[in-house]
Design a protein around this motif. Sequence first.
Motif, PDB file in Angstrom:
ATOM      1  N   GLY A  51     -11.843   7.523   7.500  1.00 31.67           N
ATOM      2  CA  GLY A  51     -13.159   7.884   7.001  1.00 31.67           C
ATOM      3  C   GLY A  51     -13.266   7.625   5.513  1.00 31.67           C
ATOM      4  N   GLN A  52     -12.299   6.912   4.951  1.00 28.27           N
ATOM      5  CA  GLN A  52     -12.256   6.733   3.494  1.00 28.27           C
ATOM      6  C   GLN A  52     -13.153   5.610   2.999  1.00 28.27           C
ATOM      7  OE1 GLN A  52      -8.141   6.446   2.252  1.00 28.27           O
ATOM      8  NE2 GLN A  52      -7.766   8.617   2.604  1.00 28.27           N
ATOM      9  N   TYR A  53     -13.336   4.579   3.788  1.00 29.52           N
ATOM     10  CA  TYR A  53     -14.139   3.434   3.375  1.00 29.52           C
ATOM     11  C   TYR A  53     -15.228   3.157   4.402  1.00 29.52           C
ATOM     12  CZ  TYR A  53     -10.486   2.204  -0.030  1.00 29.52           C
ATOM     13  OH  TYR A  53      -9.597   2.212  -1.073  1.00 29.52           O
ATOM     14  N   GLN A  54     -16.212   2.372   3.991  1.00 30.12           N
ATOM     15  CA  GLN A  54     -17.209   1.878   4.923  1.00 30.12           C
ATOM     16  C   GLN A  54     -16.587   0.784   5.794  1.00 30.12           C
ATOM     17  OE1 GLN A  54     -20.539   3.279   5.165  1.00 30.12           O
ATOM     18  NE2 GLN A  54     -19.223   4.744   4.105  1.00 30.12           N
ATOM     19  N   ALA A  55     -17.365   0.273   6.740  1.00 29.13           N
ATOM     20  CA  ALA A  55     -16.825  -0.664   7.728  1.00 29.13           C
ATOM     21  C   ALA A  55     -16.294  -1.945   7.085  1.00 29.13           C
ATOM     22  CB  ALA A  55     -17.900  -1.000   8.764  1.00 29.13           C
ATOM     23  N   GLU A  56     -17.038  -2.530   6.155  1.00 26.47           N
ATOM     24  CA  GLU A  56     -16.641  -3.820   5.583  1.00 26.47           C
ATOM     25  C   GLU A  56     -15.300  -3.748   4.850  1.00 26.47           C
ATOM     26  OE1 GLU A  56     -18.465  -7.363   2.724  1.00 26.47           O
ATOM     27  OE2 GLU A  56     -19.655  -5.580   3.144  1.00 26.47           O
ATOM     28  N   PRO A  57     -15.127  -2.826   3.906  1.00 37.26           N
ATOM     29  CA  PRO A  57     -13.802  -2.748   3.270  1.00 37.26           C
ATOM     30  C   PRO A  57     -12.694  -2.329   4.225  1.00 37.26           C
ATOM     31  CG  PRO A  57     -15.238  -0.989   2.478  1.00 37.26           C
ATOM     32  CD  PRO A  57     -16.090  -1.926   3.249  1.00 37.26           C
ATOM     33  N   GLY A 138      -0.077  14.071  -3.867  1.00 35.94           N
ATOM     34  CA  GLY A 138       0.391  13.941  -2.497  1.00 35.94           C
ATOM     35  C   GLY A 138       1.125  15.188  -2.032  1.00 35.94           C
ATOM     36  N   ASP A 139       1.478  15.216  -0.761  1.00 37.48           N
ATOM     37  CA  ASP A 139       2.186  16.362  -0.210  1.00 37.48           C
ATOM     38  C   ASP A 139       3.608  16.423  -0.748  1.00 37.48           C
ATOM     39  OD1 ASP A 139       2.546  18.589   1.683  1.00 37.48           O
ATOM     40  OD2 ASP A 139       3.937  17.198   2.671  1.00 37.48           O
ATOM     41  N   PRO A 140       4.029  17.553  -1.281  1.00 38.81           N
ATOM     42  CA  PRO A 140       5.379  17.627  -1.861  1.00 38.81           C
ATOM     43  C   PRO A 140       6.494  17.419  -0.844  1.00 38.81           C
ATOM     44  CG  PRO A 140       4.364  19.813  -1.741  1.00 38.81           C
ATOM     45  CD  PRO A 140       3.291  18.815  -1.429  1.00 38.81           C
ATOM     46  N   ASP A 141       6.184  17.639   0.433  1.00 37.98           N
ATOM     47  CA  ASP A 141       7.189  17.453   1.483  1.00 37.98           C
ATOM     48  C   ASP A 141       7.119  16.069   2.116  1.00 37.98           C
ATOM     49  OD1 ASP A 141       8.112  20.137   1.198  1.00 37.98           O
ATOM     50  OD2 ASP A 141       6.366  20.803   2.352  1.00 37.98           O
ATOM     51  N   GLY A 142       6.206  15.227   1.632  1.00 40.10           N
ATOM     52  CA  GLY A 142       6.150  13.852   2.110  1.00 40.10           C
ATOM     53  C   GLY A 142       5.391  13.629   3.397  1.00 40.10           C
ATOM     54  N   TYR A 143       4.548  14.566   3.813  1.00 37.82           N
ATOM     55  CA  TYR A 143       3.818  14.398   5.073  1.00 37.82           C
ATOM     56  C   TYR A 143       2.537  13.581   4.905  1.00 37.82           C
ATOM     57  CZ  TYR A 143       6.886  17.641   7.519  1.00 37.82           C
ATOM     58  OH  TYR A 143       7.979  18.249   8.106  1.00 37.82           O
ATOM     59  N   PHE A 144       1.970  13.558   3.717  1.00 37.21           N
ATOM     60  CA  PHE A 144       0.806  12.702   3.467  1.00 37.21           C
ATOM     61  C   PHE A 144       0.782  12.330   1.995  1.00 37.21           C
ATOM     62  CE2 PHE A 144      -0.723  17.143   3.342  1.00 37.21           C
ATOM     63  CZ  PHE A 144      -1.315  17.219   2.091  1.00 37.21           C
ATOM     64  N   GLN A 145       0.044  11.255   1.705  1.00 41.02           N
ATOM     65  CA  GLN A 145      -0.015  10.716   0.352  1.00 41.02           C
ATOM     66  C   GLN A 145      -1.469  10.427  -0.012  1.00 41.02           C
ATOM     67  OE1 GLN A 145       2.462   9.942  -2.101  1.00 41.02           O
ATOM     68  NE2 GLN A 145       0.531   9.754  -3.227  1.00 41.02           N
ATOM     69  N   VAL A 146      -1.872  10.753  -1.214  1.00 38.61           N
ATOM     70  CA  VAL A 146      -3.209  10.382  -1.677  1.00 38.61           C
ATOM     71  C   VAL A 146      -3.226   8.874  -1.893  1.00 38.61           C
ATOM     72  CG1 VAL A 146      -4.807  10.518  -3.629  1.00 38.61           C
ATOM     73  CG2 VAL A 146      -3.824  12.597  -2.661  1.00 38.61           C
ATOM     74  N   THR A 147      -4.146   8.201  -1.194  1.00 37.92           N
ATOM     75  CA  THR A 147      -4.237   6.739  -1.257  1.00 37.92           C
ATOM     76  C   THR A 147      -5.588   6.269  -1.779  1.00 37.92           C
ATOM     77  OG1 THR A 147      -4.953   6.694   1.063  1.00 37.92           O
ATOM     78  CG2 THR A 147      -2.603   6.422   0.632  1.00 37.92           C
ATOM     79  N   TYR A 148      -6.514   7.194  -1.959  1.00 35.71           N
ATOM     80  CA  TYR A 148      -7.880   6.824  -2.335  1.00 35.71           C
ATOM     81  C   TYR A 148      -8.444   7.911  -3.228  1.00 35.71           C
ATOM     82  CZ  TYR A 148     -12.975   6.190  -1.568  1.00 35.71           C
ATOM     83  OH  TYR A 148     -14.321   6.040  -1.723  1.00 35.71           O
ATOM     84  N   LEU A 149      -9.132   7.497  -4.265  1.00 36.54           N
ATOM     85  CA  LEU A 149      -9.818   8.451  -5.126  1.00 36.54           C
ATOM     86  C   LEU A 149     -11.302   8.129  -5.085  1.00 36.54           C
ATOM     87  CD1 LEU A 149      -9.593  10.753  -7.291  1.00 36.54           C
ATOM     88  CD2 LEU A 149      -9.800   8.925  -8.968  1.00 36.54           C
ATOM     89  N   THR A 300      -8.791  -3.822  -1.980  1.00 33.43           N
ATOM     90  CA  THR A 300      -9.934  -2.907  -2.082  1.00 33.43           C
ATOM     91  C   THR A 300     -10.719  -3.068  -3.383  1.00 33.43           C
ATOM     92  OG1 THR A 300      -8.504  -1.145  -2.980  1.00 33.43           O
ATOM     93  CG2 THR A 300      -8.842  -1.186  -0.593  1.00 33.43           C
ATOM     94  N   ARG A 301     -10.140  -3.717  -4.389  1.00 33.50           N
ATOM     95  CA  ARG A 301     -10.819  -3.854  -5.674  1.00 33.50           C
ATOM     96  C   ARG A 301     -12.164  -4.566  -5.563  1.00 33.50           C
ATOM     97  NH1 ARG A 301     -11.145  -7.187 -10.194  1.00 33.50           N
ATOM     98  NH2 ARG A 301     -11.317  -6.024 -12.169  1.00 33.50           N
ATOM     99  N   PRO A 302     -12.311  -5.647  -4.768  1.00 31.88           N
ATOM    100  CA  PRO A 302     -13.626  -6.293  -4.653  1.00 31.88           C
ATOM    101  C   PRO A 302     -14.711  -5.367  -4.100  1.00 31.88           C
ATOM    102  CG  PRO A 302     -11.914  -7.761  -3.839  1.00 31.88           C
ATOM    103  CD  PRO A 302     -11.280  -6.419  -4.044  1.00 31.88           C
ATOM    104  N   PHE A 303     -14.286  -4.249  -3.497  1.00 34.28           N
ATOM    105  CA  PHE A 303     -15.239  -3.275  -2.972  1.00 34.28           C
ATOM    106  C   PHE A 303     -15.410  -2.099  -3.938  1.00 34.28           C
ATOM    107  CE2 PHE A 303     -13.369  -5.616   0.543  1.00 34.28           C
ATOM    108  CZ  PHE A 303     -14.508  -6.065   1.195  1.00 34.28           C
ATOM    109  N   PHE A 304     -14.930  -2.288  -5.174  1.00 39.37           N
ATOM    110  CA  PHE A 304     -15.144  -1.355  -6.280  1.00 39.37           C
ATOM    111  C   PHE A 304     -14.425  -0.020  -6.094  1.00 39.37           C
ATOM    112  CE2 PHE A 304     -18.522  -4.427  -6.263  1.00 39.37           C
ATOM    113  CZ  PHE A 304     -18.628  -4.789  -7.595  1.00 39.37           C
ATOM    114  N   SER A 305     -13.329  -0.051  -5.377  1.00 36.04           N
ATOM    115  CA  SER A 305     -12.507   1.146  -5.219  1.00 36.04           C
ATOM    116  C   SER A 305     -11.629   1.337  -6.449  1.00 36.04           C
ATOM    117  CB  SER A 305     -11.624   1.009  -3.974  1.00 36.04           C
ATOM    118  OG  SER A 305     -10.749   2.098  -3.841  1.00 36.04           O
ATOM    119  N   GLU A 306     -11.423   2.596  -6.833  1.00 37.45           N
ATOM    120  CA  GLU A 306     -10.546   2.887  -7.962  1.00 37.45           C
ATOM    121  C   GLU A 306      -9.104   2.517  -7.609  1.00 37.45           C
ATOM    122  OE1 GLU A 306     -11.489   3.820 -10.879  1.00 37.45           O
ATOM    123  OE2 GLU A 306     -13.583   4.324 -10.471  1.00 37.45           O
TER     124      GLU A 306
END
Length: 351
Positions: A51-57, A138-149, A300-306
């Motif tokens: 749910g992080q990006y629209q369909a095209e990216p 990210g999760d300190p125990d390594g279960y998930f990571q922040v990949t998008y801002l 993802t940069r061409p879609f203006f993602s940080e």
Amino acid sequence: MLNINRRLLLGMAAGSAAARFGVARAAEMRPHEKELYEAAKTEGQVTWYTGQYQAEPSEAIGRGFTERYPGITVNVVRSTSQVAFQRLSQDMRAGVAQCDVFSSTDHSHAAFLKQEDRLMPYRPRNAEGLIKAAKQAGDPDGYFQVTYLGLFLMGRRTDQVSEADAPASWKDLLEPKWRGKIAVGHPGYSGAITSWCLAMRKLYGWEYFKALEKNQPQIGRSSADPVTLLNAGERTVGAAIPSATTLLSISRGNPIKLIYPTDGTLMVPAPSGALKNAPHPSAAKLFMEFVTSPTYYEVTRPFFSESLRPEVAPPPGSRPLDEVAMISADPAELERDGQEVKELWRDTFGV
């Protein structure tokens, strides 16, 4: 101001300042990637609920993964974050394993999945190269990571709303002159809008939304739906719209301009994690390596993602992050109060 995450802001600013050169998409794989790639090739595919990006990216990310790792296709299942989570929840209730990697704009989703022992304890090695703030988020125990801002703010039709007349703050949206002119997403479908609701409630109380309802906003689902309505000229002001989607729309000639609210641009760090029962476990780990790699942020940069990698330049047209006043919803608050604000929204707006 509400819970300004200064570590993340400063880390992003430092990452932007350090971004000077792009990196080659076909960069040599690191040894751990090669090992995962050989195992993942036997699986041949990976399924990504996002749910992080629209369909095209999202589709571009899938193609970028296959370009880097030939022989492995990505089944992209893109929706709003809430719908993606509902789909995953249905899979879990039915005892069906379809999703390999889950990405959401709602931090509480990842926290819940970890609590329910549904995530794979895998810390991607490529995450070592993310900016410091992203690693800390990210999760300190390594279960998930922040990949998008995600940055969520306001926007206006430049041919219908002048800069002098435009709302400058979130509170300005309550002025009677915006009656019938505002578009916004729905917290029942979008994790980012849930975060926005919590942020506004913390700043101004739920009375804010009761006042906003009087201006009869057009309510979509995704946080990006208002951008579509602005493009079509059906509404003149968008509320809590994503900067990336809006900048992409502007680059295609649409008469829209971003408005950075004086009371704070909403910042949403968004997590990704591999499922414990992933049907393609090696491909799931490899995909987590990909979404924390320089190649991912080039795609993802061409879609203006940080960008969360210092080697990859920030998107064109974005305001330097150290110049932006930011607010955020606390992850614990999201987990505790997210459902409550969705119910309050439905009571207030009737949808």
